[in-house]
Design an enzyme around this catalytic site. Structure first.
Site: not given
Length: 477
Positions: A71, A80, A163, A289, A339, A405, A432
């Site tokens: 990049c 990134c 990107c 996701q 949720e 999750d 995550c």
């Protein structure tokens, strides 16, 4: 060691954020851009009583893992952060973050960790994998509108046209909106977060990889978009698959991207995308996701760990729009999803209906509150103390499977306490954040659970975030 001093350092480690770690007589120095095994020249820009920050001046002896970033704005963009490594090296780095957290935070033995943690699932083609982009909008030094990504540790916008990790459609949308703003500078001003003035704050795109559907969301400080018919015509001409255009109203003076209210300018209420055999409705505020290719692999592993036979009740906690739960419903007796975001539950009901799934129900609320309520239900409550141990509860724990999750902060303690009381036979934890995962696993390990398997998944190539799927099994006494 003093501020402004220049030092030659050996990089002996890396942080979970990707910074190189050097030491001077045991004193730690963190250096952006330095890789494990390298010899570097650094300028000390900050010194505290416990650590220092160094700016990389020169790489005196590069690591074998170093690569030229693909990049052109890598040095400035805060997106990134691992492009200066080979992709194989980024996978090894992420494996190290996971194993370190399990040993250091969860307290697991290194031998057990090596046995339980499977090799990370990487991507064959780790480019253009993101189905969602969020471009902050601002002005350059001449007053012209710009959009791109935030610089490292800053809200300065780095303009970037295409990107390499975003779907190429997102770059087209960005260009169309900026051209539109340049044609109407007085009516369509860029937002200035220092003054709170200006109309256009962010450009958000959502792309259905399997369907080709495209959604554009303009985050603005006012509901009305002047000349919006012209904008819609421009987008439709440049973007095949355009299905909807929304305004998201956000007048708050904060760093939160999206406001709570959306207004449709064009097209459908949803776009659609497929994961495996299921179709999902995606609204502007839906959680979905961002890497659909790896999502399918992650969900497949979660269902493998759940080992459903058709007899189980699955509790899908932090269920979002119901994605994992709807896959589980195909092999479970019933699924109960929980949720806290009402809009996500609306999407979950729509997704269940769209796929003809009738054995999944969804509830709005905090996972810990709803699970407490379920535990008060007579069918789920543990047997009274006076009941002989040989008498089974009305709903055996062996027929309950929990899928977690949670967000990056992990599970609330109240939820972990409720899980310990509920004692499901299996807990499938999708995480995550390896640090909060390890913290929660440590608690569950003390509640008669054993760690059975850990599968890291590279959901975010070239970034430092890591997803893991973990199986915890109840130990029979």
């Amino acid at each position: 060691m003093q501020k402004n001093e220049q030092l030659t350092l050996q990089i002996v480690g890396m942080t979970s954020e990707g910074q190189g770690v050097g030491r001077v007589d045991g004193f730690v120095v963190f250096i952006d851009g330095a890789l494990l095994g390298e010899t570097v020249l650094v300028h000390i820009v900050k010194r505290t009583s416990s650590y220092a920050i160094g700016r990389l001046l020169e790489i005196l002896a590069p690591a074998d893992t170093r690569r030229e970033p693909f990049c052109p704005v890598f040095e400035r963009c805060g997106g990134c952060t691992l492009q200066h490594m080979s992709y194989e090296a980024t996978l090894a780095f992420k494996m190290g973050v996971v194993t370190d957290a399990l040993q250091r935070i969860a307290g697991l033995d290194a031998t057990d960790v090596a046995r339980l943690v499977a090799p990370i699932l990487g991507m064959d083609q780790p480019l253009h994998y993101r189905n969602k982009a969020q471009y902050p909008v601002g002005k350059d030094s001449t007053g012209e509108p710009i959009a791109g990504f935030y610089a490292k540790r800053s809200h300065a916008i780095v303009p970037h046209c295409q990107c390499a990790i975003q779907d190429e459609t997102s770059g087209k949308v960005r260009r169309v909106v900026l051209d539109f703003m340049q044609r109407h500078p007085s009516a369509l001003s860029a937002y200035d977060e220092n003054t709170g003035r200006g109309l256009i704050r962010h450009i958000m795109t959502r792309v259905g990889f399997a369907t080709g559907d495209v959604m554009v969301v303009l985050v603005t400080t006012a509901k009305a978009i002047p000349h919006h018919e012209e904008l819609i015509a421009d987008l439709a001409a440049a973007v095949p698959g355009l299905k909807s255009v929304f305004v998201n109203l956000n007048t708050a003076r904060n760093n939160i991207i999206l406001g709570e209210r959306c207004f449709k300018l064009y097209g459908d209420d949803f776009i659609h995308d497929n994961i495996g055999s299921l179709t999902f409705c995606i609204s502007p505020l839906s959680f979905f996701q961002v890497n659909p290719i790896q999502t399918e692999r992650l969900y497949a592993k979660a269902l493998e760990y759940a080992a459903l036979t058709g007899r189980e009740t699955v509790y899908d906690l932090y269920c979002g729009t119901g994605t994992i739960g709807l896959f589980a419903a195909q092999n479970a007796k019933q699924v109960i999803g929980v949720e806290s975001v009402p809009a996500a539950i609306d999407d979950a009901h729509a997704n269940a209906a769209a796929n003809g799934i009738h054995n999944a129900t969804f509830r709005v609320g905090l996972a810990e509150d709803v699970l407490d309520q379920l535990m008060r239900d007579a069918a789920l409550a543990p047997a009274p103390a006076s009941t002989p141990a040989s008498t089974p509860a009305s709903t055996p724990a062996s027929d309950a499977v929990v899928i977690l999750d949670p967000p990056r902060k992990g599970c609330e303690q109240r939820l972990l306490d409720a899980l310990a009381q509920m004692a499901p036979s299996r807990i499938v934890y999708v995480s995550c954040n390896p640090a909060t995962l390890a913290r929660d696993l440590k608690f569950l390990l003390a509640q008669s659970y054993q760690l059975t398997a850990v599968q890291p998944v590279d959901m975010f190539p070239w970034g430092t975030h890591i997803e893991c799927v973990v199986l915890m099994s109840k130990v029979e006494k």
